[in-house]
Design an enzyme around this catalytic site. Sequence first.
Site, PDB file in Angstrom:
ATOM      1  N   LYS A  14       0.833  -1.214   0.000  1.00  0.00           N
ATOM      2  CA  LYS A  14       0.000   0.000   0.000  1.00  0.00           C
ATOM      3  C   LYS A  14       0.867   1.264   0.000  1.00  0.00           C
ATOM      4  O   LYS A  14       0.599   2.196  -0.750  1.00  0.00           O
ATOM      5  CB  LYS A  14      -0.948   0.006   1.215  1.00  0.00           C
ATOM      6  CG  LYS A  14      -1.887  -1.201   1.263  1.00  0.00           C
ATOM      7  CD  LYS A  14      -2.903  -1.096   2.391  1.00  0.00           C
ATOM      8  CE  LYS A  14      -2.323  -1.133   3.780  1.00  0.00           C
ATOM      9  NZ  LYS A  14      -1.663  -2.415   4.155  1.00  0.00           N
ATOM     10  N   ARG A  89      -9.684   0.509   9.117  1.00  0.00           N
ATOM     11  CA  ARG A  89      -9.234  -0.821   9.522  1.00  0.00           C
ATOM     12  C   ARG A  89     -10.365  -1.631  10.151  1.00  0.00           C
ATOM     13  O   ARG A  89     -10.183  -2.812  10.414  1.00  0.00           O
ATOM     14  CB  ARG A  89      -8.124  -0.734  10.572  1.00  0.00           C
ATOM     15  CG  ARG A  89      -6.737  -0.359  10.063  1.00  0.00           C
ATOM     16  CD  ARG A  89      -6.094  -1.507   9.323  1.00  0.00           C
ATOM     17  NE  ARG A  89      -4.768  -1.856   9.772  1.00  0.00           N
ATOM     18  CZ  ARG A  89      -3.642  -1.239   9.410  1.00  0.00           C
ATOM     19  NH1 ARG A  89      -3.678  -0.188   8.618  1.00  0.00           N
ATOM     20  NH2 ARG A  89      -2.486  -1.677   9.834  1.00  0.00           N
ATOM     21  N   ARG A 128      11.447  -6.093   5.396  1.00  0.00           N
ATOM     22  CA  ARG A 128      11.296  -4.664   5.686  1.00  0.00           C
ATOM     23  C   ARG A 128      11.795  -4.357   7.097  1.00  0.00           C
ATOM     24  O   ARG A 128      12.412  -3.329   7.342  1.00  0.00           O
ATOM     25  CB  ARG A 128       9.819  -4.256   5.536  1.00  0.00           C
ATOM     26  CG  ARG A 128       9.573  -2.770   5.731  1.00  0.00           C
ATOM     27  CD  ARG A 128       8.160  -2.378   5.338  1.00  0.00           C
ATOM     28  NE  ARG A 128       7.169  -2.731   6.349  1.00  0.00           N
ATOM     29  CZ  ARG A 128       5.854  -2.526   6.219  1.00  0.00           C
ATOM     30  NH1 ARG A 128       5.368  -2.008   5.115  1.00  0.00           N
ATOM     31  NH2 ARG A 128       5.017  -2.856   7.177  1.00  0.00           N
ATOM     32  N   ARG A 134      11.022  -0.703  12.266  1.00  0.00           N
ATOM     33  CA  ARG A 134       9.706  -0.918  12.868  1.00  0.00           C
ATOM     34  C   ARG A 134       9.717  -2.201  13.685  1.00  0.00           C
ATOM     35  O   ARG A 134       9.882  -3.294  13.137  1.00  0.00           O
ATOM     36  CB  ARG A 134       8.634  -0.998  11.762  1.00  0.00           C
ATOM     37  CG  ARG A 134       8.251   0.367  11.225  1.00  0.00           C
ATOM     38  CD  ARG A 134       7.183   0.256  10.162  1.00  0.00           C
ATOM     39  NE  ARG A 134       5.994  -0.461  10.600  1.00  0.00           N
ATOM     40  CZ  ARG A 134       4.888  -0.543   9.887  1.00  0.00           C
ATOM     41  NH1 ARG A 134       4.824   0.048   8.706  1.00  0.00           N
ATOM     42  NH2 ARG A 134       3.854  -1.208  10.345  1.00  0.00           N
ATOM     43  N   ARG A 146      -0.905  -9.232  13.668  1.00  0.00           N
ATOM     44  CA  ARG A 146      -1.436  -8.215  12.761  1.00  0.00           C
ATOM     45  C   ARG A 146      -2.338  -8.863  11.709  1.00  0.00           C
ATOM     46  O   ARG A 146      -3.368  -8.311  11.333  1.00  0.00           O
ATOM     47  CB  ARG A 146      -0.285  -7.442  12.107  1.00  0.00           C
ATOM     48  CG  ARG A 146       0.387  -6.496  13.095  1.00  0.00           C
ATOM     49  CD  ARG A 146       1.768  -6.064  12.668  1.00  0.00           C
ATOM     50  NE  ARG A 146       1.768  -5.208  11.500  1.00  0.00           N
ATOM     51  CZ  ARG A 146       2.843  -4.957  10.761  1.00  0.00           C
ATOM     52  NH1 ARG A 146       3.998  -5.518  11.056  1.00  0.00           N
ATOM     53  NH2 ARG A 146       2.764  -4.156   9.726  1.00  0.00           N
TER      54      ARG A 146
HETATM   55  O1  C5P Z   1      -0.860   0.851   8.397  1.00  0.00           O
HETATM   56  P1  C5P Z   1       0.347   0.310   9.077  1.00  0.00           P
HETATM   57  O2  C5P Z   1       0.625  -1.123   8.751  1.00  0.00           O
HETATM   58  O3  C5P Z   1       1.540   1.183   8.938  1.00  0.00           O
HETATM   59  O4  C5P Z   1      -0.011   0.313  10.633  1.00  0.00           O
HETATM   60  C1  C5P Z   1       0.913  -0.094  11.608  1.00  0.00           C
HETATM   61  C2  C5P Z   1       0.193  -0.305  12.926  1.00  0.00           C
HETATM   62  O5  C5P Z   1      -0.455   0.897  13.322  1.00  0.00           O
HETATM   63  C3  C5P Z   1      -0.900  -1.343  12.902  1.00  0.00           C
HETATM   64  O6  C5P Z   1      -0.407  -2.654  13.062  1.00  0.00           O
HETATM   65  C4  C5P Z   1      -1.734  -0.912  14.088  1.00  0.00           C
HETATM   66  O7  C5P Z   1      -1.127  -1.267  15.313  1.00  0.00           O
HETATM   67  C5  C5P Z   1      -1.687   0.596  13.967  1.00  0.00           C
HETATM   68  N1  C5P Z   1      -2.822   1.114  13.174  1.00  0.00           N
HETATM   69  C6  C5P Z   1      -4.091   1.092  13.719  1.00  0.00           C
HETATM   70  N2  C5P Z   1      -5.159   1.569  13.039  1.00  0.00           N
HETATM   71  C7  C5P Z   1      -4.993   2.102  11.818  1.00  0.00           C
HETATM   72  C8  C5P Z   1      -3.714   2.135  11.220  1.00  0.00           C
HETATM   73  C9  C5P Z   1      -2.642   1.625  11.928  1.00  0.00           C
HETATM   74  O8  C5P Z   1      -4.247   0.587  14.824  1.00  0.00           O
HETATM   75  N3  C5P Z   1      -6.067   2.604  11.162  1.00  0.00           N
HETATM   76 MG    MG Z   2       2.113   1.150   5.143  1.00  0.00          MG
END
Ligand code: C5P
Ligand code: MG
Length: 191
Positions: A14, A89, A128, A134, A146
Amino acid sequence: MFNLILFGPPGAGKGTQSEKLLAKYSLVHISTGDLLRAERNAGTELGNKANEFISRGELVPDEVVIGMVRNFMKERSDKAGFIFDGFPRTIPQAQALDQLLTEFNAQINCVLGLEVDEDELVKRLLLRGETSGRVDDQNEDTIRNRFQEYQNKTLPIQEHYSSQNKYHGVEGVGEIDDIFASLCSHIDKLI
Ligand code: C5P
Ligand code: MG
Protein backbone atom coordinates in the site's frame (compact mmCIF):
# COMPACT_ATOMS: atom_id res chain seq x y z
CA MET A 1 -13.28 15.16 -4.85
CA PHE A 2 -11.91 11.77 -5.73
CA ASN A 3 -11.29 9.50 -2.77
CA LEU A 4 -9.53 6.18 -3.00
CA ILE A 5 -8.95 3.52 -0.37
CA LEU A 6 -5.88 1.41 -0.98
CA PHE A 7 -6.83 -1.77 0.80
CA GLY A 8 -4.89 -4.89 1.72
CA PRO A 9 -3.09 -6.71 4.51
CA PRO A 10 0.15 -5.51 6.12
CA GLY A 11 2.97 -5.80 3.60
CA ALA A 12 0.70 -5.82 0.54
CA GLY A 13 2.43 -2.77 -0.94
CA LYS A 14 0.00 0.00 0.00
CA GLY A 15 2.78 2.44 0.92
CA THR A 16 4.86 1.66 -2.18
CA GLN A 17 1.91 2.03 -4.54
CA SER A 18 0.66 5.16 -2.74
CA GLU A 19 3.95 6.89 -3.51
CA LYS A 20 3.61 6.09 -7.20
CA LEU A 21 -0.05 7.15 -7.29
CA LEU A 22 0.78 10.49 -5.64
CA ALA A 23 3.30 11.22 -8.37
CA LYS A 24 0.59 10.72 -11.00
CA TYR A 25 -2.62 12.04 -9.42
CA SER A 26 -2.92 15.23 -7.36
CA LEU A 27 -4.33 13.56 -4.27
CA VAL A 28 -3.30 13.77 -0.62
CA HIS A 29 -1.84 10.67 1.03
CA ILE A 30 -3.22 9.74 4.40
CA SER A 31 -1.38 6.84 6.01
CA THR A 32 -2.72 6.35 9.52
CA GLY A 33 0.22 4.06 10.36
CA ASP A 34 2.65 6.87 9.43
CA LEU A 35 0.60 9.42 11.39
CA LEU A 36 0.54 7.18 14.47
CA ARG A 37 4.29 6.57 14.26
CA ALA A 38 4.90 10.33 13.92
CA GLU A 39 2.78 10.93 17.03
CA ARG A 40 4.72 8.26 18.89
CA ASN A 41 8.09 9.69 17.79
CA ALA A 42 6.99 13.15 18.89
CA GLY A 43 6.08 11.66 22.27
CA THR A 44 2.53 13.03 22.29
CA GLU A 45 -0.11 11.58 24.60
CA LEU A 46 -1.89 10.08 21.60
CA GLY A 47 1.39 8.60 20.33
CA ASN A 48 2.26 7.01 23.66
CA LYS A 49 -1.19 5.47 23.93
CA ALA A 50 -1.03 4.18 20.35
CA ASN A 51 2.42 2.69 20.82
CA GLU A 52 1.14 0.12 23.31
CA PHE A 53 -1.16 -1.27 20.63
CA ILE A 54 1.26 -0.95 17.70
CA SER A 55 4.05 -2.82 19.48
CA ARG A 56 1.67 -5.74 20.16
CA GLY A 57 0.42 -5.77 16.58
CA GLU A 58 -3.06 -4.75 17.72
CA LEU A 59 -5.34 -2.08 16.36
CA VAL A 60 -5.50 1.30 18.07
CA PRO A 61 -9.06 2.07 19.34
CA ASP A 62 -11.44 3.44 16.70
CA GLU A 63 -12.11 6.78 18.40
CA VAL A 64 -8.39 7.59 18.54
CA VAL A 65 -7.78 6.85 14.86
CA ILE A 66 -11.01 8.43 13.64
CA GLY A 67 -10.26 11.66 15.56
CA MET A 68 -6.79 11.82 14.04
CA VAL A 69 -8.14 11.29 10.50
CA ARG A 70 -10.89 13.87 11.02
CA ASN A 71 -8.32 16.53 12.06
CA PHE A 72 -6.03 15.67 9.16
CA MET A 73 -8.84 15.93 6.62
CA LYS A 74 -10.36 19.12 8.03
CA GLU A 75 -7.00 20.85 7.61
CA ARG A 76 -6.98 19.81 3.95
CA SER A 77 -10.61 20.22 2.95
CA ASP A 78 -9.63 22.28 -0.11
CA LYS A 79 -7.81 19.35 -1.73
CA ALA A 80 -8.81 17.33 -4.77
CA GLY A 81 -9.11 14.13 -2.78
CA PHE A 82 -7.35 11.57 -0.63
CA ILE A 83 -5.62 8.23 -0.88
CA PHE A 84 -6.44 6.34 2.31
CA ASP A 85 -3.66 3.90 3.18
CA GLY A 86 -4.18 1.68 6.20
CA PHE A 87 -7.52 3.28 7.04
CA PRO A 88 -10.29 2.28 7.58
CA ARG A 89 -9.23 -0.82 9.52
CA THR A 90 -12.63 -1.68 11.05
CA ILE A 91 -16.29 -1.41 10.07
CA PRO A 92 -16.90 1.44 12.57
CA GLN A 93 -13.96 3.29 10.97
CA ALA A 94 -15.45 2.74 7.50
CA GLN A 95 -18.82 4.04 8.68
CA ALA A 96 -17.18 7.07 10.30
CA LEU A 97 -15.26 7.77 7.10
CA ASP A 98 -18.41 7.54 4.96
CA GLN A 99 -20.07 9.99 7.36
CA LEU A 100 -17.08 12.33 7.47
CA LEU A 101 -16.95 12.51 3.67
CA THR A 102 -20.58 13.59 3.48
CA GLU A 103 -19.45 16.71 5.39
CA PHE A 104 -17.19 17.42 2.39
CA ASN A 105 -20.03 16.62 -0.05
CA ALA A 106 -17.89 13.71 -1.12
CA GLN A 107 -17.74 9.94 -0.90
CA ILE A 108 -15.39 7.00 -1.35
CA ASN A 109 -15.17 6.58 -5.12
CA CYS A 110 -13.10 3.43 -5.31
CA VAL A 111 -11.53 0.75 -3.10
CA LEU A 112 -8.61 -1.14 -4.61
CA GLY A 113 -7.45 -4.23 -2.70
CA LEU A 114 -3.90 -5.52 -3.17
CA GLU A 115 -4.06 -9.31 -3.01
CA VAL A 116 -0.97 -11.10 -1.69
CA ASP A 117 -0.77 -14.52 0.00
CA GLU A 118 0.30 -14.77 3.63
CA ASP A 119 3.68 -16.51 3.16
CA GLU A 120 4.76 -13.77 0.77
CA LEU A 121 3.56 -11.12 3.23
CA VAL A 122 5.57 -12.58 6.12
CA LYS A 123 8.67 -12.67 3.91
CA ARG A 124 8.20 -9.04 2.87
CA LEU A 125 7.53 -7.80 6.39
CA LEU A 126 10.56 -9.55 7.92
CA LEU A 127 12.71 -8.15 5.11
CA ARG A 128 11.30 -4.66 5.69
CA GLY A 129 11.95 -5.10 9.42
CA GLU A 130 15.68 -5.38 8.71
CA THR A 131 15.76 -1.76 7.53
CA SER A 132 12.52 -0.02 8.59
CA GLY A 133 13.34 0.07 12.29
CA ARG A 134 9.71 -0.92 12.87
CA VAL A 135 9.54 -3.28 15.86
CA ASP A 136 6.22 -4.63 14.62
CA ASP A 137 7.97 -5.88 11.45
CA GLN A 138 10.73 -7.75 13.24
CA ASN A 139 8.93 -10.39 15.24
CA GLU A 140 6.96 -13.15 13.53
CA ASP A 141 4.48 -13.45 16.45
CA THR A 142 3.64 -9.75 16.15
CA ILE A 143 3.27 -10.10 12.39
CA ARG A 144 0.87 -13.05 12.86
CA ASN A 145 -1.08 -10.95 15.34
CA ARG A 146 -1.44 -8.22 12.76
CA PHE A 147 -2.80 -10.76 10.26
CA GLN A 148 -5.24 -12.00 12.88
CA GLU A 149 -6.48 -8.45 13.43
CA TYR A 150 -6.73 -8.02 9.67
CA GLN A 151 -8.78 -11.21 9.26
CA ASN A 152 -11.13 -10.46 12.13
CA LYS A 153 -11.63 -6.73 11.95
CA THR A 154 -10.42 -5.36 8.62
CA LEU A 155 -11.47 -7.92 6.02
CA PRO A 156 -15.23 -7.32 6.61
CA ILE A 157 -14.67 -3.86 5.10
CA GLN A 158 -14.25 -5.54 1.72
CA GLU A 159 -17.88 -6.62 1.84
CA HIS A 160 -18.96 -3.17 3.07
CA TYR A 161 -17.63 -1.66 -0.18
CA SER A 162 -18.36 -4.65 -2.46
CA SER A 163 -22.02 -4.22 -1.66
CA GLN A 164 -21.69 -0.63 -2.92
CA ASN A 165 -19.91 -1.90 -6.08
CA LYS A 166 -16.79 0.04 -5.12
CA TYR A 167 -14.36 -2.78 -4.37
CA HIS A 168 -11.91 -4.17 -6.92
CA GLY A 169 -9.20 -6.73 -6.16
CA VAL A 170 -5.82 -6.33 -7.83
CA GLU A 171 -3.04 -8.94 -8.03
CA GLY A 172 -0.40 -7.64 -5.61
CA VAL A 173 2.45 -9.99 -6.53
CA GLY A 174 4.72 -9.23 -9.47
CA GLU A 175 6.53 -6.21 -10.84
CA ILE A 176 5.80 -2.98 -8.96
CA ASP A 177 5.15 -1.16 -12.25
CA ASP A 178 2.70 -3.81 -13.47
CA ILE A 179 0.75 -3.62 -10.22
CA PHE A 180 0.76 0.17 -10.52
CA ALA A 181 -0.61 -0.09 -14.08
CA SER A 182 -3.49 -2.29 -12.84
CA LEU A 183 -4.35 0.23 -10.15
CA CYS A 184 -4.24 3.12 -12.64
CA SER A 185 -6.52 1.30 -15.08
CA HIS A 186 -9.23 1.16 -12.41
CA ILE A 187 -8.72 4.77 -11.32
CA ASP A 188 -8.64 6.17 -14.87
CA LYS A 189 -12.10 4.74 -15.52
CA LEU A 190 -13.48 6.86 -12.68
CA ILE A 191 -11.45 10.02 -12.38
O1 C5P B 1 -0.86 0.85 8.40
P1 C5P B 1 0.35 0.31 9.08
O2 C5P B 1 0.62 -1.12 8.75
O3 C5P B 1 1.54 1.18 8.94
O4 C5P B 1 -0.01 0.31 10.63
C1 C5P B 1 0.91 -0.09 11.61
C2 C5P B 1 0.19 -0.30 12.93
O5 C5P B 1 -0.46 0.90 13.32
C3 C5P B 1 -0.90 -1.34 12.90
O6 C5P B 1 -0.41 -2.65 13.06
C4 C5P B 1 -1.73 -0.91 14.09
O7 C5P B 1 -1.13 -1.27 15.31
C5 C5P B 1 -1.69 0.60 13.97
N1 C5P B 1 -2.82 1.11 13.17
C6 C5P B 1 -4.09 1.09 13.72
N2 C5P B 1 -5.16 1.57 13.04
C7 C5P B 1 -4.99 2.10 11.82
C8 C5P B 1 -3.71 2.13 11.22
C9 C5P B 1 -2.64 1.63 11.93
O8 C5P B 1 -4.25 0.59 14.82
N3 C5P B 1 -6.07 2.60 11.16
MG1 MG C 1 2.11 1.15 5.14
